[in-house]
Design a protein around this motif. Structure first.
Motif, short mmCIF file in Angstrom:
data_model
loop_
_atom_site.label_atom_id
_atom_site.label_comp_id
_atom_site.label_asym_id
_atom_site.label_seq_id
_atom_site.Cartn_x
_atom_site.Cartn_y
_atom_site.Cartn_z
N ASP A 684 60.24 -124.52 -12.98
CA ASP A 684 60.47 -125.96 -13.09
C ASP A 684 60.93 -126.54 -11.76
N GLY A 685 61.91 -125.87 -11.16
CA GLY A 685 62.45 -126.36 -9.88
C GLY A 685 61.42 -126.29 -8.77
N ILE A 686 60.68 -125.17 -8.71
CA ILE A 686 59.67 -125.00 -7.66
C ILE A 686 58.55 -126.03 -7.81
N MET A 687 58.03 -126.19 -9.02
CA MET A 687 56.94 -127.14 -9.24
C MET A 687 57.37 -128.57 -8.95
N ALA A 688 58.60 -128.90 -9.32
CA ALA A 688 59.09 -130.26 -9.06
C ALA A 688 59.11 -130.54 -7.56
#
Length: 866
Positions: A684-688
């Motif tokens: 989630d953090g990486i894709m954001a």
């Protein structure tokens, strides 16, 4: 405040920090409150001869910086701000700028000329400011125009031509500009200052003169003016004229035939007897001719029918005269040139040109150079010995191996002895020549090498001993060892293996020299160490490399404790991390992987400590080392993620140091391949962050292709869990594919970027299709049509490179493989894929053929299914 801008501009240059800070704040406030009024006030200040030159100078600088910036996104933002200003205010600013050209203060009109060009760069492409060029030309034709105005006008024309594309002016305007410039170069009518400004303006205007160079009469006139100017009394004007000739050689090579005899005489006289700055440009003229002929030969093939190629063989024709002239320049060395590689002089220019001549004509150069080498190589004069060595080293790239082989075999022992020459210059050039020999004539895999089982021991003995020489010599010896090791890369058994331990030990000692830190020597030693490790043979060298791993981990640990400034510490740590990366990659085999795993915790702990220091240089190498470590540790890398993740986030957010951001994106891919589904908690953090980076106007465009590739890596790792990211990722990919369709195909740089972008989009689709293949492939059905349209667009584009072709044919197969019968209806609607597969099957690249056969099979399977 506008009335008092003078005092603010003066105070902003005060030696008193308090006064300076207050003035800068006042100027900033004015700009924020009324940006158009601020720019107008600056333009009026610049144009007012009654104001102090100090305030006018700063007004011009601030004005120029309000219109232009090095960073592309900032530049675009400033241009949009200018466009948004009220037309009446812009008109007043432009009138003030043009009026400033009449100023008596050279500093004022010089700055104004630059600012006018910046405005022109924004407005002329939009067909605005149509009266700029005509108004400038009036200054040149009015009989009462003072010399300073003509000089200022010519400078402005030059700057404008430098800023805008040659397609932006009408041919009538180009003709008028060239006429004005040529008249400005006229000796009888103008001052030296005007002629210099005119000659420099011509240099910038040459790109606009294509139509004029196609017309014989106009071309003759331009060439006569330039050649006449090249014999001016003033050295600066002669230099500027030769710079024009260099540009003409590059831009208009195909029409130079009638002028070459005169150009040879001009350049020959300049090289032999003119001031150095003029002679350098005269040599550069021949280097440019070489560049053009090399490019023609590489594009069309030396032996192919060159009826289409404008190859005039100028270098071959002038060879008997050009080579002796260049050899003479080699004897004009400067006493300290061996201490500074950036110190460009006539000897270095001559050697560089000789190297280009060798690449242009091949074997023909050898018989002209070798008598000079033989006559001077044993001379009592160091200049002669150094020149002979430089000449020999310069002709090693171009002639056939069969021609050079006997010469190199005969000369190798002499060169090894010359590493002990009493003169530093000679030793320096000898080391460089040895590195050239090993780079160009040491390729055991191709069947020829100057290195044999009989001479490798004495060769290495000399090289390792020479690592103790002065830093400038030792640095080039590192280069020789680098290429010596590289030559054994692809052979199964290397005669270098028994000496790897000694080479590594000597390079480590070189890197630790007290005089290595302030020169390039330490970097050269570490780079050579990396190449030695990379090209060493396994498992024979495994034990040595394991020991080196321990030494490097120890050095990295010690690097935090030693008293040294932050920059030097960061540079050293970056070098150590680069070695760790190469060692990890080398030991990442089933037999030796455990060696890395035994040290993985220690390595990771130290690299996390480095990342906490936030130095960009070491950040890059540290990240690359972590990316390398992810492969052997595999799923076990998960234990490092809680501590490492925050640095991964920092890297992805580092838009300013975009290389760090780009490398971090690559590391995300490495970690995805290592962790597979274990990466999920962090996705989630990486894709954001990746999506935010793609949306940013500040991020350097080169980072965007790796981000799309990274989408594919993430999807491949987490499979159908990627579903929640599809609504965000796919539109980004589709939008980027539409950008590809609108790119300027005439711009090589843009097309290179376009190829990277297209390849990365296909890689993203491939990863997503493969990730969804075994579960939920139906989710991708709505996107199949767009993907096939993009594939067809790319197939029709013959400017795609091989990487794009491979990625495209692979994703076509992935589409059929993953969607199965669902792809049938889309494939029936398009026929291009049959031609595309056929094209790839005809390729000489076995990997591309295999992929095409697989894709053909996948499509065939679904087309026959019911």
């Amino acid at each position: 405040m506008a009335l008092d801008i003078t005092s603010y501009l003066l105070s902003a240059q005060s030696a008193d920090a308090k006064i300076r800070t207050e003035a800068e704040a006042g100027l900033k406030q004015f700009q924020e409150q009324n940006s158009s009024g601020f720019l107008l006030s600056l333009a009026i200040e610049l144009s007012n001869d009654g104001k102090p030159i100090e305030s006018r100078r700063l007004a011009g600088i601030v004005l120029k910086n309000s219109l232009d910036a090095k960073d592309a996104s900032t530049k675009e933002h400033l241009a949009q701000q200018w466009v948004a200003i009220d037309a009446n205010v812009k008109s007043q600013i432009k009138e003030s700028l043009v009026r400033t050209l009449r100023s008596q203060a050279q500093e004022a009109w010089h700055t104004s000329a630059q600012v006018i060009a910046k405005v022109a760069a924004i407005e002329i492409p939009k067909k605005q400011w149509p009266d700029l060029i005509p108004s400038l030309l009036v200054n040149m034709t009015q009989s009462d125009s003072p010399p300073s105005l003509k000089q200022a006008t010519l400078e402005t024309l030059g700057f404008v031509c430098e800023e805008i594309s040659h397609q932006e002016l009408e041919q009538s305007e180009v003709n008028a500009v060239l006429t004005a410039v040529a008249q400005g170069m006229n000796l009888a009518q103008n001052t030296a200052e005007i002629r210099l400004a005119a000659t420099r303006a011509l240099y910038n205007a040459l790109a606009f003169a294509q139509t004029n160079f196609e017309n014989e009469m106009e071309r003759n006139y331009i060439m006569k003016v330039v050649c006449d100017t090249a014999t001016s009394q003033e050295v600066e004007i002669r230099q500027a004229a030769y710079e024009c000739l260099v540009a003409i050689a590059s831009m208009y090579y195909e029409v130079l035939e009638p002028y070459m005899q005169a150009l040879y005489e001009l350049t020959s006289n300049a090289v032999k007897g003119d001031q150095e700055q003029v002679a350098l440009q005269a040599i550069e003229f021949w280097s440019s001719i070489c560049d053009e002929e090399i490019e023609i030969q590489e594009s069309y093939g030396e032996d192919s029918d060159q009826s289409e190629a404008p190859h005039s063989h100028f270098i071959q024709k002038v060879l008997p005269f050009l080579v002796p002239m260049l050899l003479e320049t080699l004897l004009k060395q400067e006493e300290d040139q061996d201490q500074d590689d950036s110190n460009w002089n006539i000897s270095m220019a001559g050697g560089t040109c000789l190297g280009l001549v060798a690449r242009t004509v091949g074997d023909s150069v050898v018989q002209l150079v070798m008598p000079f080498v033989e006559a001077n190589i044993s001379s009592q004069e160091w200049r002669c010995r150094e020149a002979a060595t430089f000449a020999f080293g310069s002709i090693l790239d171009g002639p056939k191996v069969e021609t050079l082989s006997p010469l190199v075999h005969a000369g190798l022992e002499f060169l090894l002895k010359a590493t002990k020459d009493q003169n530093n210059h000679v030793r320096d050039t000898t080391a460089w020549t040895l590195s050239r020999i090993f780079e160009l004539l040491h390729s055991p895999i191709s069947g020829f090498s100057v290195i044999t089982a009989a001479n490798i021991q004495p060769v290495l003995s000399v090289l390792l001993e020479s690592l103790k020489d002065a830093p400038n010599v030792a640095e080039k010896i590192c280069g020789a060892i680098y290429y010596l090791a590289q030559g054994f890369e692809d052979v199964e058994s290397s005669s270098l293996t028994p000496y790897v331990r000694d080479i590594i030990a000597s390079l480590m000692a070189t890197a630790d020299r007290t005089d290595a830190t302030d020169t390039k020597l330490r970097t050269a030693a570490y780079e050579t160490l990396n190449e030695t490790v990379r090209c060493s043979k396994m498992p024979e060298s495994a034990q040595i490399i394991e020991q080196l791993l321990g030494v490097m981990v120890s050095k990295l640990s010690v690097s935090f404790e030693l008293p040294m400034d932050k920059e030097k510490q960061g540079d050293w740590q970056a070098l150590i991390c680069s070695v760790l990366q190469v060692i990890i990659q080398k030991l990442n085999t089933d037999d030796t992987k455990q060696i890395i795993l035994n040290s993985a915790d220690s390595i990771m702990l130290l690299i996390l400590k480095i990342l906490a220091g936030r130095s960009a240089t070491v950040h890059e190498e540290a990240m690359l080392a972590i990316g390398a470590l992810a492969y052997p540790t595999g799923p076990g890398f998960a234990k490092y993620m809680p501590d490492f993740y925050k640095y991964l986030e920092m890297g992805l957010q580092n838009l300013e140091e975009y290389q760090v951001c780009s490398i971090t994106v690559g590391v995300v891919g490495d970690i995805c391949r290592a962790l597979e589904e274990k990466i999920l908690p962090f996705c989630d953090g990486i894709m954001a962050l990746l999506l935010k980076d793609l949306s940013s106007g500040e991020l350097h465009r080169s980072v965007k292709p790796p981000i799309f590739s990274c989408f594919g890596d993430i999807a491949l790792a987490i499979g159908p869990q990627f579903e929640k990211y599809l609504p965000y990722a796919i539109p980004m990919m589709q939008s980027a594919s539409e950008v590809c369709a609108q790119m300027d195909t005439s711009d090589d740089e843009i097309m290179e970027y376009g190829n990277l972008l297209r390849r990365s989009i296909f890689e993203a689709y491939s990863g997503i299709l493969q990730g969804f293949k075994d579960a939920k492939p139906d989710l991708l059905v709505p996107h199949a049509k767009h993907l096939l349209q993009f594939l067809e667009f790319v197939f029709r584009d013959k400017q795609r490179d091989e990487g794009v072709t491979k990625a495209a044919i692979a994703v076509l197969g992935d589409l059929a493989d993953s969607l199965g019968p669902n792809a049938k209806v889309f494939l029936k609607e398009c026929s291009f894929y049959v031609e595309f597969i056929h094209e790839c099957l005809e390729s000489d690249d076995p990997q591309l053929k295999d992929t095409a056969m697989w894709t053909q099979g996948m499509i065939g399977r679904i087309m026959v299914s019911s």
